[in-house]
Design a protein around this motif. Structure first.
Motif, mmCIF file in Angstrom:
data_model
loop_
_atom_site.group_PDB
_atom_site.id
_atom_site.type_symbol
_atom_site.label_atom_id
_atom_site.label_comp_id
_atom_site.label_asym_id
_atom_site.label_seq_id
_atom_site.Cartn_x
_atom_site.Cartn_y
_atom_site.Cartn_z
ATOM 1 N N ASP A 14 38.627 39.217 45.947
ATOM 2 C CA ASP A 14 38.097 38.411 47.046
ATOM 3 C C ASP A 14 37.044 37.407 46.595
ATOM 4 N N ARG A 15 36.688 37.433 45.335
ATOM 5 C CA ARG A 15 35.760 36.450 44.776
ATOM 6 C C ARG A 15 36.018 36.325 43.276
ATOM 7 N N LEU A 16 35.580 35.216 42.730
ATOM 8 C CA LEU A 16 35.773 34.971 41.310
ATOM 9 C C LEU A 16 34.606 35.583 40.543
ATOM 10 N N THR A 17 34.906 36.501 39.649
ATOM 11 C CA THR A 17 33.864 37.154 38.860
ATOM 12 C C THR A 17 33.641 36.433 37.537
ATOM 13 N N ASP A 46 33.310 28.611 41.104
ATOM 14 C CA ASP A 46 33.648 29.529 42.187
ATOM 15 C C ASP A 46 33.996 28.733 43.436
ATOM 16 N N ALA A 47 34.324 29.416 44.513
ATOM 17 C CA ALA A 47 34.781 28.744 45.732
ATOM 18 C C ALA A 47 33.714 27.834 46.337
ATOM 19 N N ARG A 117 43.702 30.951 43.113
ATOM 20 C CA ARG A 117 43.932 31.686 44.361
ATOM 21 C C ARG A 117 44.116 33.182 44.088
ATOM 22 N N ASN A 118 43.829 33.987 45.114
ATOM 23 C CA ASN A 118 44.159 35.404 45.024
ATOM 24 C C ASN A 118 45.597 35.578 45.514
ATOM 25 N N LEU A 124 39.702 31.142 45.423
ATOM 26 C CA LEU A 124 38.582 31.816 44.766
ATOM 27 C C LEU A 124 37.728 30.839 43.972
ATOM 28 N N LEU A 150 45.353 36.028 38.249
ATOM 29 C CA LEU A 150 45.121 35.310 39.491
ATOM 30 C C LEU A 150 46.229 34.272 39.638
#
Length: 160
Positions: A14-17, A46-47, A117-118, A124, A150
């Motif tokens: 749900d987020r870019l690490t 990141d987003a 994208r996820n 993301l 991803l």
């Protein structure tokens, strides 16, 4: 595990690490070496458009970090890959000029900016690659995103 065990290794859907961004950068650069690209620079945002990771290979030009960032930032800003922005720049140059002014010059309309994208299609972040011809930059970006498990997006269509 639903996430294939990725969460335990720093990946989250749900987020870019940072771990995912590092994988994207490192594997995009490796793809560049494997395919004989000129020295590359890779930026992952990141987003929210914040820089998460950036690497510039030895010999990569001094403007390449700005170009890689602008490819990714422009894709995020308009919600379409930079390849679509390049098409838009040809068809509607006045719109692209306006977008460039509004963004403070932080977009670059050429392939190499790929949305990340996820699996559900959520954005993301984005990766921008610069250093070789734009089509090769894009191949390296796609490879990096795919290796991070991803979804690379190079084909979203513009609503403009």
């Amino acid at each position: 595990m639903a996430d294939g065990g990725l969460a335990g290794r720093g990946f989250c859907m749900d987020r870019l690490t940072l771990a995912a961004a590092a994988t994207i950068v490192d594997t995009a650069l490796a793809k560049g070496r494997e395919t004989g690209c000129a020295p590359l620079t890779v930026a992952v945002l990141d987003a929210g458009g914040h820089l998460v990771a950036l690497k510039r290979e030895d010999g990569s030009g001094i403007m390449r970090a700005d170009i890689a960032f602008a490819k990714a930032w422009g894709a995020l800003g308009l919600g379409v890959p930079s390849r679509v922005l390049a098409d838009l720049a040809e068809k509607m140059p006045q719109n692209m000029q306006t977008f460039a002014v509004i963004s403070g010059g932080r977009l670059f309309a050429a392939p190499g900016g790929v949305l990340i994208r996820n699996e559900e299609g959520g954005i993301l972040g984005a990766v921008g690659v610069s250093g070789d011809v734009s089509d090769k930059d894009e191949v390296c970006a796609v490879h990096g995103v795919s290796e991070a498990r991803l979804v690379p997006d190079t084909q979203s269509r513009s609503v403009y």
